[in-house]
Structure formats: C-alpha cells, structure tokens
Motif scaffolding. Structure first.
Motif, short mmCIF file in Angstrom:
data_model
loop_
_atom_site.label_atom_id
_atom_site.label_comp_id
_atom_site.label_asym_id
_atom_site.label_seq_id
_atom_site.Cartn_x
_atom_site.Cartn_y
_atom_site.Cartn_z
N THR A 25 -0.52 -5.73 4.54
CA THR A 25 -0.43 -4.43 3.87
C THR A 25 -0.35 -3.26 4.84
O THR A 25 -0.14 -2.13 4.43
CB THR A 25 -1.62 -4.22 2.91
OG1 THR A 25 -2.83 -4.32 3.66
CG2 THR A 25 -1.61 -5.24 1.78
N SER A 26 -0.47 -3.54 6.14
CA SER A 26 -0.43 -2.46 7.13
C SER A 26 0.98 -2.21 7.67
O SER A 26 1.17 -1.33 8.50
CB SER A 26 -1.40 -2.75 8.28
OG SER A 26 -0.95 -3.86 9.03
N VAL A 27 1.96 -2.98 7.20
CA VAL A 27 3.35 -2.81 7.64
C VAL A 27 4.25 -2.69 6.42
O VAL A 27 3.85 -3.02 5.30
CB VAL A 27 3.81 -3.99 8.54
CG1 VAL A 27 3.01 -4.07 9.82
CG2 VAL A 27 3.76 -5.31 7.80
N SER A 28 5.47 -2.24 6.64
CA SER A 28 6.43 -2.12 5.53
C SER A 28 6.82 -3.52 5.05
O SER A 28 6.70 -4.50 5.80
CB SER A 28 7.67 -1.37 6.00
OG SER A 28 8.46 -2.19 6.84
N ALA A 84 1.75 -7.73 -3.47
CA ALA A 84 1.92 -6.27 -3.49
C ALA A 84 2.99 -5.84 -2.50
O ALA A 84 3.82 -4.97 -2.80
CB ALA A 84 0.59 -5.58 -3.18
N VAL A 85 3.02 -6.45 -1.33
CA VAL A 85 4.01 -6.11 -0.31
C VAL A 85 5.41 -6.52 -0.78
O VAL A 85 6.38 -5.77 -0.63
CB VAL A 85 3.68 -6.79 1.04
CG1 VAL A 85 4.84 -6.70 2.02
CG2 VAL A 85 2.42 -6.18 1.65
N MET A 86 5.52 -7.70 -1.37
CA MET A 86 6.82 -8.22 -1.79
C MET A 86 7.33 -7.54 -3.07
O MET A 86 8.54 -7.49 -3.29
CB MET A 86 6.76 -9.73 -1.99
CG MET A 86 6.50 -10.53 -0.72
SD MET A 86 7.72 -10.26 0.59
CE MET A 86 9.21 -10.85 -0.18
N GLY A 87 6.42 -7.07 -3.90
CA GLY A 87 6.81 -6.38 -5.12
C GLY A 87 7.73 -7.22 -5.99
O GLY A 87 7.46 -8.40 -6.24
N GLU A 88 8.84 -6.63 -6.40
CA GLU A 88 9.79 -7.32 -7.29
C GLU A 88 10.49 -8.50 -6.62
O GLU A 88 11.12 -9.30 -7.28
CB GLU A 88 10.84 -6.33 -7.80
CG GLU A 88 11.75 -5.81 -6.70
CD GLU A 88 12.71 -4.75 -7.17
OE1 GLU A 88 13.93 -4.96 -7.00
OE2 GLU A 88 12.26 -3.72 -7.69
#
Length: 180
Positions: A25-28, A84-88
């Motif tokens: 979660t600390s990176v894009s 959460a990072v990967m989203g859709e």
C-alpha cells in the motif's frame, strides 16, 4: 554443510517478496505490479534450480516446514491490502483450475488471494529459515521445492498472466515515468 549461492538467492528472494507484499500500500498500483512481475519469475527460477539431490537428502528427515508463523489475521490483512492496490484489476479468469474440466462457466480468481497464498508459503519458509542452522535450512529449501512442484508453482505461473496483462494493457499516469 554450507548453503550455496542458489540457496541463498532463494531465501533472499522469498524475503524480498514478503517485504514487497507487506509494503504494497506504500507504492502505486503500477509500481507494485512491476515489482511482482520482476520478482515472481526470479523466485520461480531460484526454487526450480534447487538441486533434486536436496530432495533426496532430506526425505527421511522432518524439518517442520509445516510450522505456521503466519496467522489468519495477518494473511487477511495482506490479501485485503493487495485487493485495495489492484482495485478493479484484482479479478481474473482462472483457466487451469481443477474444476474447469467439469464446468461450462469460467472460474474467477483474484490476484490478491493468489499473491497472499504465495506470501503464506514464503513467509512461513523465511521464518523457519531465519533461526535455522545450514543443514536445517537445506531441509527447509527441499520442502519449499517439493511444495513448489505440488502446489504453489502453478499459482505463481497463473498469477503472472493478469499481472502481465495489467502492465501491457492498463493505462496509468506512471507510464511515462517507467521509461525515463
């Protein structure tokens, strides 16, 4: 017995992978996916290159690789953070699932659960090796290789497909920075 360079590399890559997921979660999202597409093939090669003789040397010995250091709460936290990072882009169609041969409908899988499953194996391995002497570490490596062949090697290969698709088919504002 002394650990060779490949053994040390496998241990280091397992540790690097775990750290990358802990910091997801600390990176894009793009940085995270790029990290995964770079480290997963290296893990595949390093574990595949553990000599078969290592398997033979420890078949009759119990190294306790089945010990569990990762609790369910932390596993779920890692999986949820990746989701959460990967989203859709978290869900993908799994074509190599055992149930596919009996089904007319596609089977969905998630990048987050696949990566968290790999995290579980590698986290437990790293924790076991952390305090092990070289002979025990070789046994843990042998067990890791055996589990790779039986279970998680397929998961690693399967999750590479949606990660590769993300890199090459997803627009992202970070695209320009990747080529600088």
């Amino acid at each position: 017995m002394k650990l060779n360079n490949n053994a040390l590399s496998a241990i280091a890559l397992a540790n690097e992978y775990c750290q990358a997921l802990e910091l997801a979660t600390s990176v894009s999202p793009r940085e995270f996916v790029l990290k995964m597409t770079r480290i997963l093939p290296r893990i595949y090669i390093a574990v595949s290159d553990i000599p078969a003789s290592a398997d033979d040397d420890s078949n009759d010995m119990d190294f306790g690789f089945d010990s569990i250091h990762l609790d369910e709460t932390y596993y779920n936290e890692i999986r949820d953070n990746i989701a959460a990072v990967m989203g859709e882009h978290d869900t993908y169609l799994e074509t190599f699932h055992e149930d596919m041969k009996y089904s007319d409908t596609p089977i969905a899988a998630t990048v987050s659960e696949s990566l968290a499953d790999l995290f579980q194996v590698l986290y437990n391995f790293v924790e076991d090796v952390r305090e092990a002497d070289p002979d025990q570490a070789l046994g843990y490596l042998s067990d890791l290789r055996r589990q790779f062949a039986e279970y998680w090697g397929g998961t690693l290969c399967n999750v590479m497909r949606p990660l590769n698709h993300y890199i090459h088919h997803t627009e992202d504002e970070d695209d320009e920075e990747d080529f600088i």
